[in-house]
Design an enzyme around this catalytic site. Structure first.
Site, PDB file in Angstrom:
ATOM      1  N   SER A  73       0.809  -1.212   0.000  1.00 32.08           N
ATOM      2  CA  SER A  73       0.000   0.000   0.000  1.00 32.08           C
ATOM      3  C   SER A  73       0.844   1.266   0.000  1.00 32.08           C
ATOM      4  O   SER A  73       1.974   1.303   0.493  1.00 32.08           O
ATOM      5  CB  SER A  73      -0.927   0.005   1.221  1.00 32.08           C
ATOM      6  N   SER A  99     -19.391  16.320  15.828  1.00 32.59           N
ATOM      7  CA  SER A  99     -18.208  16.943  15.245  1.00 32.59           C
ATOM      8  C   SER A  99     -17.243  17.240  16.378  1.00 32.59           C
ATOM      9  O   SER A  99     -17.628  17.848  17.386  1.00 32.59           O
ATOM     10  CB  SER A  99     -18.584  18.229  14.509  1.00 32.59           C
ATOM     11  N   PHE A 156      -5.833   7.418   5.464  1.00 31.94           N
ATOM     12  CA  PHE A 156      -6.239   7.016   6.805  1.00 31.94           C
ATOM     13  C   PHE A 156      -6.461   8.290   7.610  1.00 31.94           C
ATOM     14  O   PHE A 156      -5.536   9.103   7.775  1.00 31.94           O
ATOM     15  CB  PHE A 156      -5.156   6.159   7.448  1.00 31.94           C
ATOM     16  N   GLN A 162      -1.933  -6.518   8.339  1.00 35.28           N
ATOM     17  CA  GLN A 162      -3.321  -6.240   8.691  1.00 35.28           C
ATOM     18  C   GLN A 162      -4.342  -6.817   7.726  1.00 35.28           C
ATOM     19  O   GLN A 162      -5.534  -6.895   8.048  1.00 35.28           O
ATOM     20  CB  GLN A 162      -3.553  -4.728   8.831  1.00 35.28           C
ATOM     21  N   GLY A 193      12.185  -7.820  21.029  1.00 30.67           N
ATOM     22  CA  GLY A 193      13.053  -8.118  19.899  1.00 30.67           C
ATOM     23  C   GLY A 193      12.369  -8.889  18.794  1.00 30.67           C
ATOM     24  O   GLY A 193      11.227  -8.599  18.424  1.00 30.67           O
ATOM     25  N   ASP A 252       7.959  -1.751   9.819  1.00 36.84           N
ATOM     26  CA  ASP A 252       8.354  -1.574   8.417  1.00 36.84           C
ATOM     27  C   ASP A 252       9.852  -1.285   8.320  1.00 36.84           C
ATOM     28  O   ASP A 252      10.531  -1.787   7.411  1.00 36.84           O
ATOM     29  CB  ASP A 252       7.558  -0.426   7.788  1.00 36.84           C
TER      30      ASP A 252
END
Length: 327
Positions: A8, A36, A102, A172, A228, A257
Site C-alpha cells: 500500500s 463533530s 487514513f 493487517q 526483539g 516496516d
C-alpha cells in the site's frame, strides 16, 4: 540484489481531540449520531507499508522498486520517495481516484475514531508484476506487503511463476483473507514476516499447525516489540534477537516496516540472517525515535555505534563496510 516491494501507498491524517469521546455520546441517542470534534492538532504523514519499506531500503542504498497503486495526488509523494532512493516506475497512478487515506482522531484517553479510504489502492490488482519486471528489470526478490487482497494474491502467483523468491508480509490484511487465500500467500515463501498477534491469526486463518507452516516456508520472522525478534525454521530451535534499546520512543508507528527494510538490506548484502535481523532491529529503533513512518534520518556512523552497543563489535564490524557506502 534488487528488491521489488509491493504494498500500500497511503497518506495518514492524524488529529487529536482534547477531550473524551465518551462524554459526547448520549446513551439514549446512539442509533442516530451526528457529532463533530474540534481537534487541536493535525499531522499529515506519508505512509502505506509498501512505501514505508521501500523508503527504508532507499535510505540504505538498495534502489528498491515500489509496486503499488496511488492516486491523482501522488506527484509530491512520488517526488519525496524518488529523492530518498526509491524507484517509483512500478507505481500505477489512477486517473480518477485519490491515494489511499487514513483519517484518525484520538481523544485524551487514547480512544480512536478512524476511517480508511482505499481509493486508488483498489486498482492495485490491475498491475501486472511480470510486465513491470520486463520493463524495469527482473528483481532478485519480491516482498508482498499489505495491499488490496486481490493484488497480493496476483503478485504472489506471478512471482512464483517467474521463479522469483518471495517474502510475505500480509500484516493487517490477514483479517480479510479466507483459508485458501491465506495459504496461497505464505506457501513456498522464502521469508515470512508477522508480529505476535498476526502469527496467531495466521495459524487460525491457514488452519495449519506451527510446525506444518514452518515446513512450507523458509524462515518465519516474528517481531516481538521491545522483546526483539524471533527467527524460526523447520527442524531447528527458534533464534531470539534482542531489540536495540531506544533513547526515547517518539512514535511506534512504522517501526516494523523499518525492521523489514533493515533485514532485507542485510539479506541483499549477503549477510547471515542473524546479522540482518540485528540491522533490522537497529533501524526499527531509529524509526521509533522519530514521529512519522518516513521521517527518521539514517546516519551510518550512528547506526554502527548503536549496533556495537547492542550486539558487540563483531556484528558492527561485519556491517560497517556496507553501511559506509550508504549515500
Amino acid at each position: 540484489m534488487r528488491i521489488a516491494v509491493t504494498g500500500s501507498i497511503a497518506t495518514d491524517h492524524l488529529m487529536v481531540f482534547p477531550g473524551r469521546f465518551a462524554e459526547q455520546l448520549i446513551k439514549e441517542r446512539l442509533e442516530r449520531i451526528s457529532l463533530s470534534f474540534l481537534a487541536d492538532r493535525l499531522e499529515v504523514r506519508r505512509g502505506g507499508v509498501g512505501a514505508n519499506i521501500a523508503f527504508g531500503l532507499g535510505l540504505l542504498g538498495l534502489d528498491p522498486l515500489l509496486v503499488g497503486a496511488a492516486g491523482v495526488d501522488f506527484a509530491e509523494y512520488g517526488a519525496w520517495l524518488r529523492a530518498h532512493g526509491v524507484d517509483t516506475s512500478g507505481v500505477r497512478v489512477s486517473e480518477r481516484l485519490h491515494t489511499a487515506r487514513f483519517v484518525c482522531t484520538t481523544d485524551e484517553d487514547q480512544n480512536q475514531i478512524a476511517t480508511f479510504y482505499a481509493g486508488a489502492m483498489a486498482e492495485a490488482s490491475r498491475i501486472d508484476l511480470a510486465a513491470v519486471a520486463g520493463r524495469t528489470g527482473r528483481p532478485a526478490l519480491v516482498l508482498i506487503g499489505a495491499d488490496d487482497p486481490a493484488a497480493m494474491l496476483r503478485h504472489t502467483a506471478a512471482a512464483h511463476r517467474l521463479g522469483i523468491p518471495v517474502a510475505a508480509d500480509p500484516s493487517q490484511q490477514l483479517a480479510r483473507l479466507d483459508r485458501e487465500q491465506a495459504r496461497q500467500l505464505v506457501d513456498g515463501v522464502r521469508w515470512l514476516f508477522t508480529n505476535e498477534y498476526e502469527a496467531a491469526l495466521l495459524l487460525e486463518r491457514t488452519g495449519w499447525t506451527r510446525e506444518h507452516l514452518l515446513g512450507r516456508t523458509g524462515t518465519w520472522i516474528t517481531t516481538l516489540g521491545e522483546a526483539g525478534v524471533s527467527l524460526a525454521r523447520s527442524g531447528a530451535p527458534a533464534l531470539r534477537i534482542p531489540a536495540v534499546p531506544a533513547d526515547e520512543i517518539a512514535d511506534p508507528t512504522g517501526a516494523g516496516d523499518a525492521f523489514r527494510s533493515g533485514f532485507l538490506a542485510g539479506t541483499a548484502w549477503g549477510r547471515p540472517q542473524e546479522q540482518s535481523a540485528r540491522l533490522g532491529c537497529a533501524l526499527a529503533t531509529t524509526a521509533l525515535e522519530s514521529v512519522g513512518t518516513q521521517e527518521y534520518k539514517l546516519i551510518p556512523s550512528d547506526l554502527v555505534a548503536r549496533i556495537d552497543r547492542a550486539y558487540g563489535a563483531d556484528t558492527a564490524r561485519a556491517l560497517e563496510p556496507r553501511l559506509a557506502q550508504v549515500p
